[in-house]
Design a protein around this motif. Structure first.
Motif, mmCIF file in Angstrom:
data_model
loop_
_atom_site.group_PDB
_atom_site.id
_atom_site.type_symbol
_atom_site.label_atom_id
_atom_site.label_comp_id
_atom_site.label_asym_id
_atom_site.label_seq_id
_atom_site.Cartn_x
_atom_site.Cartn_y
_atom_site.Cartn_z
ATOM 1 N N SER A 6 -0.374 7.202 0.298
ATOM 2 C CA SER A 6 -1.718 7.772 0.412
ATOM 3 C C SER A 6 -2.783 6.704 0.632
ATOM 4 O O SER A 6 -3.972 6.998 0.620
ATOM 5 C CB SER A 6 -2.053 8.572 -0.849
ATOM 6 N N ASN A 7 -2.359 5.464 0.854
ATOM 7 C CA ASN A 7 -3.319 4.366 0.944
ATOM 8 C C ASN A 7 -3.073 3.497 2.174
ATOM 9 O O ASN A 7 -3.417 2.324 2.172
ATOM 10 C CB ASN A 7 -3.235 3.520 -0.330
ATOM 11 N N ARG A 8 -2.485 4.069 3.214
ATOM 12 C CA ARG A 8 -2.182 3.290 4.420
ATOM 13 C C ARG A 8 -3.404 3.283 5.335
ATOM 14 O O ARG A 8 -3.397 3.812 6.430
ATOM 15 C CB ARG A 8 -0.955 3.840 5.112
ATOM 16 N N THR A 9 -4.471 2.655 4.840
ATOM 17 C CA THR A 9 -5.739 2.609 5.555
ATOM 18 C C THR A 9 -6.212 1.168 5.627
ATOM 19 O O THR A 9 -5.678 0.294 4.944
ATOM 20 C CB THR A 9 -6.816 3.435 4.815
ATOM 21 N N ARG A 10 -7.237 0.911 6.432
ATOM 22 C CA ARG A 10 -7.814 -0.430 6.492
ATOM 23 C C ARG A 10 -8.378 -0.821 5.131
ATOM 24 O O ARG A 10 -8.246 -1.944 4.694
ATOM 25 C CB ARG A 10 -8.907 -0.465 7.571
ATOM 26 N N THR A 13 0.851 -1.181 0.000
ATOM 27 C CA THR A 13 0.000 0.000 0.000
ATOM 28 C C THR A 13 0.888 1.232 0.000
ATOM 29 O O THR A 13 1.862 1.307 0.736
ATOM 30 C CB THR A 13 -0.919 0.014 1.233
#
Length: 197
Positions: A86-90, A83
């Motif tokens: 900008s995409n370090r999310t669940r 990831t």
């Protein structure tokens, strides 16, 4: 061939190191199996992975050419996907795990194989086999520049393989109770890699 000695490396078993240029542990949290249905192990053995060169980063995903080294020192090329910043999310992690699980479930000659997966320094990673090839978009662009077209027999062969894979994807379910069925969402020439295999 020997292994190269460039850039960061990480391993799927061993002692974690906090050094940015050291060897990181690729951990397998227990929640991955229950939440995502991924098995504890995809391949047998202990491996070290080394990122060699960044292939693509669009903020949401990072893709690297890398290598896998086993305990005997044998190396093979792999693709490392994680990831992006900008995409370090669940949601980002779930998307990466779903892609890995679909690759594992679909399997076969038309799918790049999932080699390993885990979490590195809090960031989900998936490791895929490396395939030598050229993207269909590159071939089409090259033909356009020379004012040529893809031969109809070749085009039909590519389309038939793509349709077979999409049919399998649309029918795929993870258990007997769910209706299943998945949609690719981005079928385009830049996402088709043509290989000798």
């Amino acid at each position: 061939p020997g292994c190269s000695k460039r850039m960061d490396s990480f391993q799927n078993l061993g002692t974690p190191s906090r050094s940015r240029f050291g060897v990181f542990k690729l951990s397998k949290p227990k929640r991955l199996k229950s939440r995502h249905g991924l098995p504890d192990s995809v391949s047998e053995g202990s491996f070290v992975y080394r990122a060699l060169s960044e292939l693509d980063t669009d903020g949401a995903w990072g893709t690297w050419l890398g290598e896998q080294r086993d305990a005997a020192g044998n190396c093979r090329p792999v693709l490392l996907k994680h990831t992006g910043e900008s995409n370090r999310t669940r949601a980002g992690a779930d998307a990466l795990w779903l892609e890995a699980l679909l690759a594992l479930k679909l399997n076969g000659s038309q799918v790049v194989p999932l080699v390993d997966y885990g979490v590195l320094d809090g960031r989900p990673f998936a490791v895929y086999g490396f395939e030598e090839g050229v993207f269909l978009a590159q071939i089409i662009e090259g033909l356009k520049e020379s004012q040529k077209r893809l031969p109809s027999g070749v085009a039909v062969g590519i389309i038939l393989q793509a349709c077979d894979l999409v049919r399998r994807l649309h029918k795929l379910s993870f258990d007997d109770e769910s209706a299943g069925g998945f949609v690719h969402g981005s079928l385009c020439p830049r996402n088709f890699l043509l290989t000798e295999r």
